[in-house]
Design a protein around this motif. Structure first.
Motif, PDB file in Angstrom:
ATOM      1  N   ASP A  12       0.842  -1.192   0.000  1.00 53.24           N
ATOM      2  CA  ASP A  12       0.000   0.000   0.000  1.00 53.24           C
ATOM      3  C   ASP A  12       0.882   1.249   0.000  1.00 53.24           C
ATOM      4  N   GLU A  13       0.276   2.400   0.162  1.00 56.31           N
ATOM      5  CA  GLU A  13       1.005   3.668   0.118  1.00 56.31           C
ATOM      6  C   GLU A  13       2.037   3.789   1.238  1.00 56.31           C
ATOM      7  N   ALA A  14       1.806   3.075   2.345  1.00 58.90           N
ATOM      8  CA  ALA A  14       2.733   3.128   3.482  1.00 58.90           C
ATOM      9  C   ALA A  14       3.807   2.043   3.397  1.00 58.90           C
ATOM     10  N   GLY A  15       3.798   1.268   2.312  1.00 59.59           N
ATOM     11  CA  GLY A  15       4.789   0.212   2.151  1.00 59.59           C
ATOM     12  C   GLY A  15       4.455  -1.062   2.904  1.00 59.59           C
ATOM     13  N   LYS A  16       3.212  -1.186   3.343  1.00 65.86           N
ATOM     14  CA  LYS A  16       2.755  -2.372   4.076  1.00 65.86           C
ATOM     15  C   LYS A  16       2.041  -3.321   3.117  1.00 65.86           C
ATOM     16  N   PRO A  17       2.048  -4.641   3.410  1.00 72.43           N
ATOM     17  CA  PRO A  17       1.335  -5.594   2.550  1.00 72.43           C
ATOM     18  C   PRO A  17      -0.125  -5.196   2.358  1.00 72.43           C
ATOM     19  N   SER A  18      -0.597  -5.343   1.120  1.00 76.89           N
ATOM     20  CA  SER A  18      -1.935  -4.902   0.745  1.00 76.89           C
ATOM     21  C   SER A  18      -2.667  -6.027   0.017  1.00 76.89           C
ATOM     22  N   GLU A  19      -3.956  -6.134   0.242  1.00 77.73           N
ATOM     23  CA  GLU A  19      -4.751  -7.202  -0.358  1.00 77.73           C
ATOM     24  C   GLU A  19      -4.759  -7.108  -1.877  1.00 77.73           C
ATOM     25  N   VAL A  20      -4.831  -8.293  -2.504  1.00 79.52           N
ATOM     26  CA  VAL A  20      -4.861  -8.388  -3.963  1.00 79.52           C
ATOM     27  C   VAL A  20      -6.102  -9.165  -4.395  1.00 79.52           C
ATOM     28  N   PRO A  21      -6.561  -8.942  -5.631  1.00 80.92           N
ATOM     29  CA  PRO A  21      -7.705  -9.715  -6.135  1.00 80.92           C
ATOM     30  C   PRO A  21      -7.337 -11.186  -6.314  1.00 80.92           C
ATOM     31  N   GLN A  22      -8.328 -12.034  -6.222  1.00 77.45           N
ATOM     32  CA  GLN A  22      -8.110 -13.446  -6.532  1.00 77.45           C
ATOM     33  C   GLN A  22      -7.831 -13.576  -8.016  1.00 77.45           C
ATOM     34  N   VAL A  23      -7.250 -14.714  -8.393  1.00 78.77           N
ATOM     35  CA  VAL A  23      -6.979 -14.967  -9.802  1.00 78.77           C
ATOM     36  C   VAL A  23      -7.967 -16.023 -10.296  1.00 78.77           C
ATOM     37  N   ILE A  24      -8.400 -15.851 -11.542  1.00 81.16           N
ATOM     38  CA  ILE A  24      -9.360 -16.768 -12.146  1.00 81.16           C
ATOM     39  C   ILE A  24      -8.712 -17.412 -13.369  1.00 81.16           C
ATOM     40  N   PRO A  25      -8.365 -18.705 -13.257  1.00 75.21           N
ATOM     41  CA  PRO A  25      -7.768 -19.390 -14.413  1.00 75.21           C
ATOM     42  C   PRO A  25      -8.829 -19.747 -15.446  1.00 75.21           C
TER      43      PRO A  25
END
Length: 175
Positions: free
Chosen positions: A118-131
């Motif tokens: 994220d903007e603060a350099g902390k881990p940020s959630e990501v969308p799931q992937v759809i194969p």
């Protein structure tokens, strides 16, 4: 898609001509140069998926399956195959082509893991992937096995780092 993105949405492709400065004394591409290309293209795929900055969390082994000769082209294809809450697994396939003959070889495959920030350099959630394709589905279905191997390898690395610390082997020797 609101809750996920297709693998193809993160696809990143890089093609380069292998020239003399890219090669070793055998006339084949430096492994380190190829590894830099792999990290670069996989980071682009991860950023496309997350639409956020990312950092490399791990790189699985890179097996050099076929040499890439000077004068050939090298093409890297990368896309996100699996996601956790903040992490993404990226698959990279490396193909060389003799431009004159058209002969092509898969030279390397690799998996890397990235974490979105994220903007603060902390881990940020990501969308799931759809194969969607058979290849994407296979890579997605086998991702948890690779994840478990990575977790074990990381734990082993952390234990070695604690055991061996920051001193050099020669710094503790009596003169």
């Amino acid at each position: 898609m609101e809750n996920g993105k297709y693998c193809c949405e993160s696809l990143a492709v890089k093609t380069s001509l292998v020239s003399p400065p890219d090669t070793n004394i055998h006339g084949t591409m430096f492994g380190g140069k190829l590894m830099a290309y792999i990290d670069d293209i996989s980071a682009i795929a991860a950023m496309r998926h997350a639409r956020k900055p990312v950092v490399t969390a791990s790189s699985d082994s890179v097996d050099f399956l076929y040499p890439i000769h000077e004068g050939n082209s090298v093409c890297l294809e990368a896309y996100v195959t699996y996601t956790g809450r903040t992490s993404m697994e990226v698959f990279v396939k490396v193909v060389s082509e003799n431009i004159v003959s058209g002969e092509r070889h898969v030279c390397a495959v690799s998996f890397l893991t990235f974490v979105a920030l994220d903007e603060a350099g902390k881990p940020s959630e990501v969308p799931q992937v759809i194969p969607q394709t058979e290849e994407e589905k296979h890579l997605h279905e086998t991702a948890k096995e690779r994840l478990e191997i990575r977790k074990k390898r990381r734990k082993d690395s952390e234990e070695r780092a604690k055991r061996f610390g920051t001193t050099y082997p020669w710094s503790n020797r009596a003169e």
